[in-house]
Design a protein around this motif. Structure first.
Motif, PDB file in Angstrom:
ATOM      1  N   ILE A   1      -4.672 -10.191   5.558  1.00  0.00           N
ATOM      2  CA  ILE A   1      -3.535  -9.320   5.879  1.00  0.00           C
ATOM      3  C   ILE A   1      -2.250 -10.106   5.644  1.00  0.00           C
ATOM      4  CG2 ILE A   1      -2.380  -7.977   7.696  1.00  0.00           C
ATOM      5  CD1 ILE A   1      -5.089  -6.824   7.390  1.00  0.00           C
ATOM      6  N   ILE A   2      -1.352  -9.534   4.881  1.00  0.00           N
ATOM      7  CA  ILE A   2      -0.010 -10.138   4.724  1.00  0.00           C
ATOM      8  C   ILE A   2       0.964  -9.155   5.354  1.00  0.00           C
ATOM      9  CG2 ILE A   2       1.667 -11.145   3.123  1.00  0.00           C
ATOM     10  CD1 ILE A   2      -0.567 -11.258   1.022  1.00  0.00           C
ATOM     11  N   ASP A   3       1.527  -9.536   6.485  1.00  0.00           N
ATOM     12  CA  ASP A   3       2.385  -8.605   7.227  1.00  0.00           C
ATOM     13  C   ASP A   3       3.373  -9.379   8.080  1.00  0.00           C
ATOM     14  OD1 ASP A   3       3.464  -6.405   8.444  1.00  0.00           O
ATOM     15  OD2 ASP A   3       1.813  -6.132   9.868  1.00  0.00           O
ATOM     16  N   PRO A   4       4.648  -9.338   7.780  1.00  0.00           N
ATOM     17  CA  PRO A   4       5.259  -8.574   6.707  1.00  0.00           C
ATOM     18  C   PRO A   4       5.238  -9.361   5.395  1.00  0.00           C
ATOM     19  CG  PRO A   4       6.973  -9.715   7.942  1.00  0.00           C
ATOM     20  CD  PRO A   4       5.656 -10.039   8.611  1.00  0.00           C
ATOM     21  N   VAL A   5       5.275  -8.622   4.278  1.00  0.00           N
ATOM     22  CA  VAL A   5       5.524  -9.263   2.987  1.00  0.00           C
ATOM     23  C   VAL A   5       7.016  -9.562   2.966  1.00  0.00           C
ATOM     24  CG1 VAL A   5       5.559  -8.939   0.482  1.00  0.00           C
ATOM     25  CG2 VAL A   5       3.672  -8.003   1.827  1.00  0.00           C
ATOM     26  N   THR A   6       7.358 -10.812   2.730  1.00  0.00           N
ATOM     27  CA  THR A   6       8.791 -11.161   2.689  1.00  0.00           C
ATOM     28  C   THR A   6       9.284 -11.207   1.244  1.00  0.00           C
ATOM     29  OG1 THR A   6       8.230 -13.485   2.766  1.00  0.00           O
ATOM     30  CG2 THR A   6       8.747 -12.438   4.858  1.00  0.00           C
ATOM     31  N   ARG A   7      10.569 -11.480   1.107  1.00  0.00           N
ATOM     32  CA  ARG A   7      11.258 -11.410  -0.194  1.00  0.00           C
ATOM     33  C   ARG A   7      11.057 -10.043  -0.872  1.00  0.00           C
ATOM     34  NH1 ARG A   7       9.013 -14.943  -3.269  1.00  0.00           N
ATOM     35  NH2 ARG A   7       7.985 -16.283  -1.768  1.00  0.00           N
ATOM     36  N   ILE A   8      11.196  -9.005  -0.094  1.00  0.00           N
ATOM     37  CA  ILE A   8      11.291  -7.635  -0.612  1.00  0.00           C
ATOM     38  C   ILE A   8      12.379  -6.951   0.212  1.00  0.00           C
ATOM     39  CG2 ILE A   8       8.843  -7.473  -1.229  1.00  0.00           C
ATOM     40  CD1 ILE A   8       8.576  -5.620   1.289  1.00  0.00           C
ATOM     41  N   GLU A   9      12.657  -5.692  -0.084  1.00  0.00           N
ATOM     42  CA  GLU A   9      13.513  -4.912   0.786  1.00  0.00           C
ATOM     43  C   GLU A   9      12.605  -4.030   1.643  1.00  0.00           C
ATOM     44  OE1 GLU A   9      13.744  -4.331  -2.677  1.00  0.00           O
ATOM     45  OE2 GLU A   9      15.397  -5.676  -3.210  1.00  0.00           O
TER      46      GLU A   9
ATOM     47  N   LEU B   1       6.749  -4.002   4.469  1.00  0.00           N
ATOM     48  CA  LEU B   1       5.496  -3.768   3.741  1.00  0.00           C
ATOM     49  C   LEU B   1       4.393  -4.656   4.301  1.00  0.00           C
ATOM     50  CD1 LEU B   1       3.891  -2.646   1.227  1.00  0.00           C
ATOM     51  CD2 LEU B   1       4.814  -4.573  -0.059  1.00  0.00           C
ATOM     52  N   LYS B   2       3.232  -4.026   4.487  1.00  0.00           N
ATOM     53  CA  LYS B   2       2.029  -4.777   4.874  1.00  0.00           C
ATOM     54  C   LYS B   2       0.998  -4.598   3.764  1.00  0.00           C
ATOM     55  CE  LYS B   2      -1.795  -4.046   8.101  1.00  0.00           C
ATOM     56  NZ  LYS B   2      -2.197  -3.272   9.299  1.00  0.00           N
ATOM     57  N   ILE B   3       0.345  -5.683   3.412  1.00  0.00           N
ATOM     58  CA  ILE B   3      -0.719  -5.603   2.404  1.00  0.00           C
ATOM     59  C   ILE B   3      -2.030  -6.070   3.042  1.00  0.00           C
ATOM     60  CG2 ILE B   3      -1.559  -6.611   0.220  1.00  0.00           C
ATOM     61  CD1 ILE B   3       0.716  -4.753  -0.341  1.00  0.00           C
ATOM     62  N   ALA B   4      -3.053  -5.269   2.916  1.00  0.00           N
ATOM     63  CA  ALA B   4      -4.386  -5.657   3.400  1.00  0.00           C
ATOM     64  C   ALA B   4      -5.305  -5.773   2.188  1.00  0.00           C
ATOM     65  CB  ALA B   4      -4.916  -4.605   4.371  1.00  0.00           C
ATOM     66  N   LEU B   5      -5.955  -6.923   2.074  1.00  0.00           N
ATOM     67  CA  LEU B   5      -6.803  -7.181   0.912  1.00  0.00           C
ATOM     68  C   LEU B   5      -8.248  -7.364   1.370  1.00  0.00           C
ATOM     69  CD1 LEU B   5      -4.505  -9.943  -0.656  1.00  0.00           C
ATOM     70  CD2 LEU B   5      -4.587  -7.527  -1.327  1.00  0.00           C
ATOM     71  N   ASP B   6      -9.116  -6.476   0.938  1.00  0.00           N
ATOM     72  CA  ASP B   6     -10.546  -6.658   1.210  1.00  0.00           C
ATOM     73  C   ASP B   6     -11.107  -7.524   0.100  1.00  0.00           C
ATOM     74  OD1 ASP B   6     -10.729  -5.247   3.552  1.00  0.00           O
ATOM     75  OD2 ASP B   6     -10.927  -3.321   2.525  1.00  0.00           O
ATOM     76  N   MET B   7     -11.719  -8.638   0.499  1.00  0.00           N
ATOM     77  CA  MET B   7     -12.121  -9.660  -0.470  1.00  0.00           C
ATOM     78  C   MET B   7     -13.637  -9.705  -0.648  1.00  0.00           C
ATOM     79  SD  MET B   7      -9.100 -10.969  -0.991  1.00  0.00           S
ATOM     80  CE  MET B   7      -9.584 -12.335  -2.014  1.00  0.00           C
ATOM     81  N   ASP B   8     -14.041 -10.083  -1.837  1.00  0.00           N
ATOM     82  CA  ASP B   8     -15.446 -10.404  -2.092  1.00  0.00           C
ATOM     83  C   ASP B   8     -15.505 -11.860  -2.525  1.00  0.00           C
ATOM     84  OD1 ASP B   8     -16.673  -8.018  -1.623  1.00  0.00           O
ATOM     85  OD2 ASP B   8     -16.363  -7.270  -3.672  1.00  0.00           O
ATOM     86  N   THR B   9     -16.553 -12.554  -2.107  1.00  0.00           N
ATOM     87  CA  THR B   9     -16.730 -13.922  -2.615  1.00  0.00           C
ATOM     88  C   THR B   9     -17.877 -13.908  -3.608  1.00  0.00           C
ATOM     89  OG1 THR B   9     -16.018 -14.765  -0.502  1.00  0.00           O
ATOM     90  CG2 THR B   9     -17.059 -16.343  -1.971  1.00  0.00           C
TER      91      THR B   9
END
Ligand code: NFE
Length: 470
Positions: free
Chosen positions: A6-14, A17-25
């Protein structure tokens, strides 16, 4: 192994925004790869609600406050929406002055995007806040390159100030221009103002064509793999911008960058505005299950929180049923200035903005020459008391539309679709992800506590969540 980043908040934007990434290894390579991504606008604003019940002529002033980065586009979209509903053609000087204010804003935004919002995903700034803590993953520039790039970062702040000043010569002030109003502009065209603008343009143009262009090429040279990363749906949309002839219909007039649609399979289409739809299936709004046209009586902005399945305050615009990418990359492809060899990616989004900046500075010189000193800039606009309409053009981040219904001179409905809404939308009712979500899928993340590779993809769209949630 599966995990979620989870990236929350994403900075260096206006905006927020929150980004959630479901990952596979990958069991063999051990690499962590994004399987699916979810983009959430985490703030509600409701600017469309503020417009309801207001006088028609308030629209440019209020909608410009949607954003401090692209306010010119909003004031302009609101003005042309009203003008086209009355088949009104603004005076030639007004058309040119609007082009000049908007073009200055485009340059400001492109410089901001590269130097101040994106570059720090690829290099470490000085060892002090706000540049520290910084990402330590995959930093490839050597010390000399980093120092030189940082000098340009600093210089770019000054260049941005100048582009704002340039826009303010005819805009009255910026960020929120006072002079773009339905009927034309309020700025008088004088020789002194033209000369002042021209002087600043020369300096900006030198920075753009020499420094900005070569820094983006250095990035492309140093990170060539990012030509293959962050592609997305490859369906491109542009409404067109920078009007080149006097017309009451900005969407059919000749424009420097035309409107159109270009699908991933290479099919081109003329833009059909009736095919622009919005879904709220994954958004915290009331609304029908299917997608709705923003001009329809069913279109509304009524918050509904919590809501099952929803994860964003951003709605999901679609063209027909397709998720689209808007922005400079789409504009350059649709204008034919980028050939078929250019595919959507982190790097080509930056290259598109450089190319656009070069095209713009040439056009700005031409528009200055076409201005008529002392010529008319405004004519009173007589609106029907009750009418519906829409205005569509391009903001720096892409296609922007305003749709309205006016009854007895007051808005009963006002709907806005911004480019970041198009790019950073959540999934729609069919589960189809938005462009940025699709672009993130497949991205390899080296360190799950420092997912800079994902940020490079996100920042390449230059998301403005203030606009997206409006
Ligand atoms: Ni708020 Fe805006 C977006 C742009 S829409 S920055 O998205 O460009 O006018």
């Amino acid at each position: 192994m599966k995990q979620t980043i989870i990236i929350d908040p994403v900075t260096r934007i206006e905006g927020h925004l929150k980004i959630a990434l479901d990952m596979d290894t990958d069991a063999h390579t051990g690499k962590n790869r994004v399987r699916t991504a979810r983009a959430s606008g985490t703030m509600f604003r409701g600017m469309e609600k503020i417009l309801e019940g207001r006088d028609a002529f308030d629209a440019p002033i209020i909608t410009a406050r949607v954003c401090g980065v692209c306010p010119v586009s909003h004031a302009y979209a609101a003005s042309i929406a009203l003008e086209s509903s009355a088949a009104f053609t603004p005076p030639k000087n007004a058309r040119l002055v609007r082009n000049l204010i908007l073009a200055a804003n485009f340059l400001q935004s492109h410089i901001l995007h590269f130097y101040h919002l994106s570059l720090l995903d690829f290099m470490q700034g000085p060892s002090m806040p706000p540049w520290r803590p910084a990402s330590k993953v995959d930093m490839r520039f050597n010390t000399v390159e980093s120092e030189e790039l940082f000098k340009h970062y600093d210089l770019a702040l000054d260049m941005r100030r100048k582009t704002h000043s340039m826009g303010a010569i005819f805009g009255g002030h910026l960020p929120h221009p006072a002079s773009i109003i339905p009927g034309g502009v309020t700025a008088v065209v004088s020789r002194e103002r033209i000369d002042q603008y021209q002087g600043m343009l020369k300096e900006i143009s030198q920075f753009g064509t020499e420094i900005y262009a070569s820094d983006v090429e250095l990035l492309a040279h140093t990170y060539p793999d990012y030509l293959q990363i962050g592609g997305g749906p490859e369906n491109l949309i542009a409404y067109g911008v920078f009007v080149e002839e006097d017309s009451s219909s900005v969407t059919s007039a000749k424009r420097l960058f035309p409107g159109g649609v270009l699908f991933a399979d290479g099919t081109r289409e003329a833009l059909d505005s009736s095919q622009i739809m919005e879904s709220v299936a994954c958004s915290w709004y009331e609304g029908p299950t299917g997608a709705t046209h923003p001009g329809s009586s069913k279109a509304s902005t009524t918050a509904l929180y919590p809501k099952s399945g929803a994860y964003s305050w951003t709605k999901s615009p679609r063209y027909k049923t397709f998720a689209m990418e808007a922005g400079a990359f789409a504009r350059m492809k649709i204008a034919g200035l980028f050939g078929s060899e250019k595919r959507a990616s982190v790097i080509t989004r930056h290259q598109a903005r450089v190319l656009e900046a070069k095209e713009l500075v040439r056009a700005m010189g031409r528009w200055l020459e076409q201005l008529e000193v002392g010529g008319a800039v405004y004519e009173a606009l007589k609106l029907p008391a009750s009418v519906s309409g829409f205005g569509a053009l391009e903001a720096p981040r892409g296609a922007l539309g305003h749709w309205f219904t006016l009854v007895d001179g007051k808005f009963t409905s006002y709907q806005i679709i911004t480019p970041t809404c198009i790019n950073a939308s959540p999934a729609d009712e069919k589960g189809l992800p938005g462009a940025m979500e699709a672009a993130l899928a497949g991205t390899v993340i080296t360190d799950s506590s420092d997912a800079v590779e994902a940020l490079r993809v996100v920042h390449s769209f230059d998301p403005c969540l203030a606009c997206a949630v409006h």
